[in-house]
Design a protein around this motif. Structure first.
Motif, PDB file in Angstrom:
ATOM      1  N   TYR A  70       0.818  -1.273  -0.019  1.00 54.74           N
ATOM      2  CA  TYR A  70      -0.016   0.094  -0.075  1.00 54.74           C
ATOM      3  C   TYR A  70       0.894   1.390  -0.068  1.00 54.74           C
ATOM      4  O   TYR A  70       0.539   2.314  -0.898  1.00 54.74           O
ATOM      5  CB  TYR A  70      -0.779  -0.094   1.297  1.00 54.74           C
ATOM      6  N   THR A  73       2.044   2.048  -3.443  1.00 49.82           N
ATOM      7  CA  THR A  73       1.043   2.666  -4.263  1.00 49.82           C
ATOM      8  C   THR A  73       0.802   4.126  -3.810  1.00 49.82           C
ATOM      9  O   THR A  73       0.871   4.940  -4.736  1.00 49.82           O
ATOM     10  CB  THR A  73      -0.370   1.885  -4.044  1.00 49.82           C
ATOM     11  N   ILE A  74       1.004   4.257  -2.534  1.00 48.61           N
ATOM     12  CA  ILE A  74       0.614   5.822  -2.173  1.00 48.61           C
ATOM     13  C   ILE A  74       1.517   6.569  -2.517  1.00 48.61           C
ATOM     14  O   ILE A  74       1.415   7.755  -3.180  1.00 48.61           O
ATOM     15  CB  ILE A  74       0.402   5.823  -0.346  1.00 48.61           C
ATOM     16  N   ASN A  76       4.161   6.318  -4.837  1.00 47.58           N
ATOM     17  CA  ASN A  76       4.312   6.309  -6.309  1.00 47.58           C
ATOM     18  C   ASN A  76       3.216   7.053  -6.907  1.00 47.58           C
ATOM     19  O   ASN A  76       3.566   7.753  -7.865  1.00 47.58           O
ATOM     20  CB  ASN A  76       4.264   4.701  -7.177  1.00 47.58           C
ATOM     21  N   THR A  77       1.936   7.075  -6.502  1.00 48.65           N
ATOM     22  CA  THR A  77       0.810   8.016  -6.845  1.00 48.65           C
ATOM     23  C   THR A  77       1.257   9.308  -6.652  1.00 48.65           C
ATOM     24  O   THR A  77       1.078  10.201  -7.408  1.00 48.65           O
ATOM     25  CB  THR A  77      -0.427   7.734  -6.332  1.00 48.65           C
ATOM     26  N   GLY A  78       2.077   9.666  -5.437  1.00 47.77           N
ATOM     27  CA  GLY A  78       2.118  11.057  -5.180  1.00 47.77           C
ATOM     28  C   GLY A  78       3.432  11.430  -5.972  1.00 47.77           C
ATOM     29  O   GLY A  78       3.433  12.632  -6.528  1.00 47.77           O
ATOM     30  N   ASP A  79       4.291  10.773  -6.376  1.00 49.37           N
ATOM     31  CA  ASP A  79       5.330  11.233  -7.281  1.00 49.37           C
ATOM     32  C   ASP A  79       4.751  11.488  -8.641  1.00 49.37           C
ATOM     33  O   ASP A  79       5.017  12.493  -9.430  1.00 49.37           O
ATOM     34  CB  ASP A  79       6.317   9.907  -7.591  1.00 49.37           C
ATOM     35  N   GLU A  80       3.519  10.811  -9.254  1.00 49.87           N
ATOM     36  CA  GLU A  80       3.008  10.953 -10.371  1.00 49.87           C
ATOM     37  C   GLU A  80       2.281  12.160 -10.435  1.00 49.87           C
ATOM     38  O   GLU A  80       2.415  13.119 -11.392  1.00 49.87           O
ATOM     39  CB  GLU A  80       2.020   9.610 -10.971  1.00 49.87           C
ATOM     40  N   LEU A  81       1.663  12.365  -9.242  1.00 50.03           N
ATOM     41  CA  LEU A  81       0.869  13.650  -9.092  1.00 50.03           C
ATOM     42  C   LEU A  81       2.071  14.951  -9.192  1.00 50.03           C
ATOM     43  O   LEU A  81       1.681  16.123  -9.860  1.00 50.03           O
ATOM     44  CB  LEU A  81       0.258  13.891  -7.719  1.00 50.03           C
ATOM     45  N   THR A  92      -0.634  10.925 -18.262  1.00 49.82           N
ATOM     46  CA  THR A  92      -0.402  10.008 -17.660  1.00 49.82           C
ATOM     47  C   THR A  92      -1.088   8.859 -17.968  1.00 49.82           C
ATOM     48  O   THR A  92      -2.336   9.013 -17.587  1.00 49.82           O
ATOM     49  CB  THR A  92      -0.171   9.965 -16.103  1.00 49.82           C
ATOM     50  N   LEU A  94      -3.035   5.543 -17.411  1.00 50.65           N
ATOM     51  CA  LEU A  94      -3.526   4.680 -16.014  1.00 50.65           C
ATOM     52  C   LEU A  94      -3.100   3.249 -16.331  1.00 50.65           C
ATOM     53  O   LEU A  94      -2.848   2.745 -17.482  1.00 50.65           O
ATOM     54  CB  LEU A  94      -4.802   4.584 -16.095  1.00 50.65           C
TER      55      LEU A  94
END
Length: 299
Positions: A70, A73-74, A76-81, A92, A94
């Protein structure tokens, strides 16, 4: 614990990734004692053990591994943001994560998943391959969106998932032209004493094929059993023995592996399922896969 401490979660994530408090401290530019104290506080707040000692090394507990997935995921999603914020023009795709059981023909899996790459919203396809049990474990922690398997999810598992029948196909037997020329009689009598490659016990069809051979009083020379469908076809292509594959892809099997179809097995079918966490498939990619299966592949 009413709120998750994301600073503590990041420290845990870094230690879990590097496998060492010292290496995590170097990357975070902190003292090892500081990180050790924060980890103890984090584990106490959660009320679980995150690591266990193995000699001088730290090993994640089962709970720790779940939390780490988890955390990945959190963050890595923050880095994409952050990437999107820095570049508003960045699009990006999905991720769509598909697990394919070893026992499913890769030709069938490819044809099923292909429509997901043609959706209006771009997807980045991530494919995993393995035994069904390990793929279900990945689905349970949301590291897969969909599993393609040759059987429904076993009822005794505590995984929240739903099995959707995509279709079924008869089975055909294939061999190289050179091997076929050495076989005596018509199908299926020509299989008696012939070299034969069988799908392994991990295939849903394994025991039914053995029963069919026994009912037909056929005694082939079984030269190999394979847990991977592609490996079995590769050995069949080399002339090691005749092999089984779904009839719906007979033409592609003959073309790709340079073999001929000896005949079809009456009364036996191989099923293909989609296993998801959705009771009703609603993700655009899973809907596209379902439509391809029912309208084209297994129509």
């Amino acid at each position: 614990m009413s709120n998750l401490n994301f600073k503590h979660l990041r420290y845990f994530w870094m230690v879990g990734k590097t496998g060492s408090i010292a290496r995590a401290a170097e990357q975070l530019h902190l003292a090892p004692q500081s990180i050790s104290g924060q980890l103890t506080e984090f584990a106490g707040a959660l009320g679980v053990e995150l690591f266990r000692r193995s000699g001088r090394k730290l090993e994640l507990t089962d709970t720790g591994r779940r939390i780490l997935s988890y955390a990945e995921t959190i963050f890595n999603t923050g880095d994409e943001l952050l990437d999107i914020v820095r570049d508003q023009s960045l699009t990006t795709a999905l991720a769509f994560r598909v697990g394919c059981a070893d026992s499913v023909s890769k030709l069938i899996a490819c044809r099923l998943v292909e429509p997901a790459l043609s959706l209006a919203e771009p997807l980045r396809l991530i494919c995993r391959e393995g035994r069904l049990a390990s793929l279900l474990a990945e689905l349970a922690v949301h590291r897969l969106d969909l599993i393609i398997a040759d059987r429904p999810m076993p009822p005794h598992l505590s995984v929240k998932g739903y099995s959707h029948l995509l279709g079924e196909s008869g089975l055909s037997v294939f061999a190289t032209a050179a091997l076929a020329a050495t076989l005596a009689g018509t199908f299926p009598a020509c299989l008696d004493r012939a070299p034969l490659l069988l799908p392994g016990e991990d295939f849903a069809i394994h025991h039914k094929l053995l029963q069919w051979l026994a009912n037909q009083q056929l005694r082939p020379r079984i030269v190999g059993e394979f847990d991977d469908s592609a490996m079995m076809k590769a050995f069949g292509q080399s002339g090691a023995g005749a092999f089984f594959a779904p009839t719906v892809i007979a033409r592609q099997v003959c073309e790709q592996y340079a073999v001929v179809e000896l005949g079809t097995v009456p009364g036996l079918v191989e099923q293909v399922y989609a296993i998801t966490t959705e009771r009703r498939m609603s993700h655009p990619a899973t809907l596209a896969i379902s439509q391809r299966a029912r309208r084209e592949l297994f129509a």
